[in-house]
Design a protein around this motif. Structure first.
Motif, PDB file in Angstrom:
ATOM      1  N   TYR A 162       1.718   5.613  -7.864  1.00  0.00           N
ATOM      2  CA  TYR A 162       0.569   6.306  -8.455  1.00  0.00           C
ATOM      3  C   TYR A 162       0.793   7.813  -8.514  1.00  0.00           C
ATOM      4  O   TYR A 162       0.492   8.469  -9.519  1.00  0.00           O
ATOM      5  CB  TYR A 162      -0.702   6.009  -7.661  1.00  0.00           C
ATOM      6  CG  TYR A 162      -1.375   4.723  -8.056  1.00  0.00           C
ATOM      7  CD1 TYR A 162      -1.886   4.549  -9.338  1.00  0.00           C
ATOM      8  CD2 TYR A 162      -1.520   3.675  -7.143  1.00  0.00           C
ATOM      9  CE1 TYR A 162      -2.515   3.366  -9.705  1.00  0.00           C
ATOM     10  CE2 TYR A 162      -2.138   2.494  -7.500  1.00  0.00           C
ATOM     11  CZ  TYR A 162      -2.636   2.344  -8.784  1.00  0.00           C
ATOM     12  OH  TYR A 162      -3.246   1.173  -9.143  1.00  0.00           O
ATOM     13  N   LYS A 163       1.339   8.392  -7.438  1.00  0.00           N
ATOM     14  CA  LYS A 163       1.578   9.834  -7.417  1.00  0.00           C
ATOM     15  C   LYS A 163       2.583  10.236  -8.481  1.00  0.00           C
ATOM     16  O   LYS A 163       2.419  11.255  -9.161  1.00  0.00           O
ATOM     17  CB  LYS A 163       2.073  10.255  -6.031  1.00  0.00           C
ATOM     18  CG  LYS A 163       0.999  10.230  -4.957  1.00  0.00           C
ATOM     19  CD  LYS A 163       1.562  10.668  -3.602  1.00  0.00           C
ATOM     20  CE  LYS A 163       0.469  10.640  -2.532  1.00  0.00           C
ATOM     21  NZ  LYS A 163       1.018  11.048  -1.204  1.00  0.00           N
ATOM     22  N   ASP A 213      -2.748  -3.389  -9.407  1.00  0.00           N
ATOM     23  CA  ASP A 213      -1.966  -2.157  -9.490  1.00  0.00           C
ATOM     24  C   ASP A 213      -0.906  -2.264 -10.577  1.00  0.00           C
ATOM     25  O   ASP A 213      -0.751  -1.357 -11.408  1.00  0.00           O
ATOM     26  CB  ASP A 213      -1.298  -1.860  -8.147  1.00  0.00           C
ATOM     27  CG  ASP A 213      -2.297  -1.501  -7.060  1.00  0.00           C
ATOM     28  OD1 ASP A 213      -3.267  -0.780  -7.370  1.00  0.00           O
ATOM     29  OD2 ASP A 213      -2.114  -1.940  -5.926  1.00  0.00           O
ATOM     30  N   LYS A 242       1.166   3.869  -3.377  1.00  0.00           N
ATOM     31  CA  LYS A 242       0.847   5.294  -3.299  1.00  0.00           C
ATOM     32  C   LYS A 242       1.953   6.130  -3.934  1.00  0.00           C
ATOM     33  O   LYS A 242       1.679   7.104  -4.630  1.00  0.00           O
ATOM     34  CB  LYS A 242       0.644   5.703  -1.835  1.00  0.00           C
ATOM     35  CG  LYS A 242      -0.657   5.205  -1.236  1.00  0.00           C
ATOM     36  CD  LYS A 242      -0.800   5.648   0.212  1.00  0.00           C
ATOM     37  CE  LYS A 242      -2.108   5.128   0.811  1.00  0.00           C
ATOM     38  NZ  LYS A 242      -2.233   5.521   2.248  1.00  0.00           N
ATOM     39  N   VAL A 243       3.205   5.737  -3.700  1.00  0.00           N
ATOM     40  CA  VAL A 243       4.328   6.458  -4.295  1.00  0.00           C
ATOM     41  C   VAL A 243       4.274   6.372  -5.814  1.00  0.00           C
ATOM     42  O   VAL A 243       4.408   7.374  -6.520  1.00  0.00           O
ATOM     43  CB  VAL A 243       5.674   5.893  -3.772  1.00  0.00           C
ATOM     44  CG1 VAL A 243       6.840   6.506  -4.539  1.00  0.00           C
ATOM     45  CG2 VAL A 243       5.820   6.150  -2.287  1.00  0.00           C
ATOM     46  N   ASP A 295       0.827  -1.199   0.000  1.00  0.00           N
ATOM     47  CA  ASP A 295       0.000   0.000   0.000  1.00  0.00           C
ATOM     48  C   ASP A 295       0.869   1.260   0.000  1.00  0.00           C
ATOM     49  O   ASP A 295       0.620   2.201  -0.758  1.00  0.00           O
ATOM     50  CB  ASP A 295      -0.925  -0.008   1.214  1.00  0.00           C
ATOM     51  CG  ASP A 295      -1.912   1.152   1.198  1.00  0.00           C
ATOM     52  OD1 ASP A 295      -2.607   1.312   0.180  1.00  0.00           O
ATOM     53  OD2 ASP A 295      -1.960   1.901   2.182  1.00  0.00           O
ATOM     54  N   HIS A 296       1.909   1.269   0.819  1.00  0.00           N
ATOM     55  CA  HIS A 296       2.817   2.419   0.860  1.00  0.00           C
ATOM     56  C   HIS A 296       3.528   2.587  -0.476  1.00  0.00           C
ATOM     57  O   HIS A 296       3.653   3.703  -0.991  1.00  0.00           O
ATOM     58  CB  HIS A 296       3.847   2.242   1.984  1.00  0.00           C
ATOM     59  CG  HIS A 296       3.304   2.472   3.351  1.00  0.00           C
ATOM     60  ND1 HIS A 296       2.964   3.730   3.825  1.00  0.00           N
ATOM     61  CD2 HIS A 296       3.040   1.608   4.355  1.00  0.00           C
ATOM     62  CE1 HIS A 296       2.514   3.620   5.058  1.00  0.00           C
ATOM     63  NE2 HIS A 296       2.552   2.351   5.414  1.00  0.00           N
TER      64      HIS A 296
END
Length: 416
Positions: free
Chosen positions: A74-75, A99, A71-72, A67-68
């Motif tokens: 995707y951003k 993902d 997020k990186v 999850d961490h």
């Protein structure tokens, strides 16, 4: 007054930022207005353990690890506005297919050229079909992936390098994939497969490295092969006698082999510059004969020699090694030698006799030798005797640096 770094051409800045962890590259946006959006044009995106993503050893928290990381990624991808030529995902997290499918689809639509997926936890990741339509790919490295290619595979017309490690693939799929890459130059396969024979058809192949349980390999039209590394399964005293390399060895410049593969190996390697043999058994007369033939035929071009040996005293092998000192060839370009010996018998001194004849030969016939590393079992009696013997040998090179080291466990060939 502007600083010199900010005014550098973009290709130089792109290269500098590409060597930073993606998190640090993004942080450069706070330096000044000029730097605010530079990171969004990066051509190289590397997501690995340097991203500041917390990692939990407890497998119950695997979803938190991913999850961490997700997020990186995707951003970064959402904010990115330039061409991504290279994307690297190297993680110990368990991959979530949904993902990764999304990221690969995005990268393929935008013409990614180098794609490296390196994750060795969890089940094998099944590659999406969209990957096989990405014709811009020039480098593809996959770890712990599985795939079935489309029925009508057009291949990768620009793929130059293919590496697969711990991947699940069927024989027909792998052979079809290789043959569908017309300009493929580098092929590396590190995996155990449920088939024992592989046909490789790659007319532009220059470098082939295989570590697998294959019992035979057939190279079709690989006339440009210059580098061959084979780490096949098998015991050192049980040679694999069905590895038909069929005449494509005459142009080889680098050869890495497990010692048990020497039996039956063609010796027409006149252009070798780098020779590395791992776990060669000095009690096998046939294998040693092939090794000496390779050494003699490549003597005029050889620059580096690396031998890891299983030492055992065998009278006929010793006599063969001694006879080599009567031959006239020289190693006029040999600069670096590494010889490691792990004795197969309790009599450490006696098992070194054949290897010492090899060292004697190399020292006397190598006028430009710069470095010789001798690794041995750290035992006081053997240590002193070995030193005395080495000091007594004639040296053709005046600038030779001798180095000694005890053999570190486990005894496997290292990158050298």
């Amino acid at each position: 007054m502007s600083d010199r770094i900010s005014d550098l051409p973009w290709d130089i800045l792109d290269n500098i930022l590409g060597h930073l962890p993606i998190k640090d590259a993004v942080r450069t946006s706070i330096l000044s207005r000029k730097w605010r959006y530079k990171w969004v044009d990066l051509s190289k995106v590397v997501v690995d353990n340097r991203c500041g993503v917390p990692y939990f050893e407890d497998t119950d928290n695997d979803w938190l690890n991913w999850d961490h990381l997700a997020k990186v990624v995707y951003k970064v991808l959402l904010a990115h506005r330039g061409q991504i030529d290279k994307f690297v995902l190297s993680t110990q997290c368990v991959v979530h297919s949904s993902d990764l499918d999304c990221w690969i689809a995005f990268l393929c639509r935008n013409g990614v050229k180098e794609l490296i997926l390196d994750s060795n936890r969890g089940i094998e990741y099944k590659l999406p079909s969209c990957l096989f339509s990405c014709q811009q790919l020039s480098c593809l490295r996959l770890t712990k992936c599985s795939f079935v290619t489309p029925l009508e595979l057009n291949g990768f017309s620009n793929l130059v390098s293919l590496q697969m490690e711990s991947c699940i693939v069927q024989k027909e799929v792998l052979e079809n994939l290789i043959s569908s890459c017309p300009i493929l130059e580098t092929l590396k396969l590190f995996c155990s497969c449920d088939f024992d024979h592989l046909n490789i058809r790659a007319p532009n192949l220059k470098s082939l490295c295989i570590s697998s349980n294959f019992m035979s390999i057939y190279l079709e039209n690989c006339v440009h092969l210059t580098e061959l590394c084979l780490y096949m399964s098998g015991n050192f005293n049980m040679p694999l006698d069905t590895v038909p390399l069929l005449g494509f060895v005459s142009h080889l410049e680098r050869l890495d082999l497990y010692g048990h593969l020497l039996n039956g190996f063609p010796v027409a390697c006149d252009n070798l510059k780098f020779l590395e043999l791992s776990e060669i058994y000095f009690g096998d007369l046939d294998a040693i004969s092939v090794f000496l033939s390779l050494l003699g035929r490549s003597s005029s071009n050889l620059k580096a020699l690396c031998i890891s040996a299983i030492g055992v005293f065998q009278q006929d092998v010793y006599e063969l090694m001694t006879a080599q000192n009567q031959l006239s060839y020289c190693f006029n370009q040999l600069q670096t030698v590494k010889i490691s010996v792990r004795c197969h018998e309790e009599d450490d001194i006696r098992c070194w006799k054949s290897e010492l004849e090899l060292i004697r030969l190399v020292l006397a016939r190598s006028p430009v030798l710069e470095k010789m590393l001798v690794e041995y079992k750290d035992q006081e009696d053997c240590d002193r005797w070995l030193m005395r013997e080495l000091l007594s040998f004639e040296r053709a090179s005046a600038k030779l640096l001798f180095q000694y080291s005890s053999i570190p466990p486990p005894f496997y060939p290292d990158e050298w």
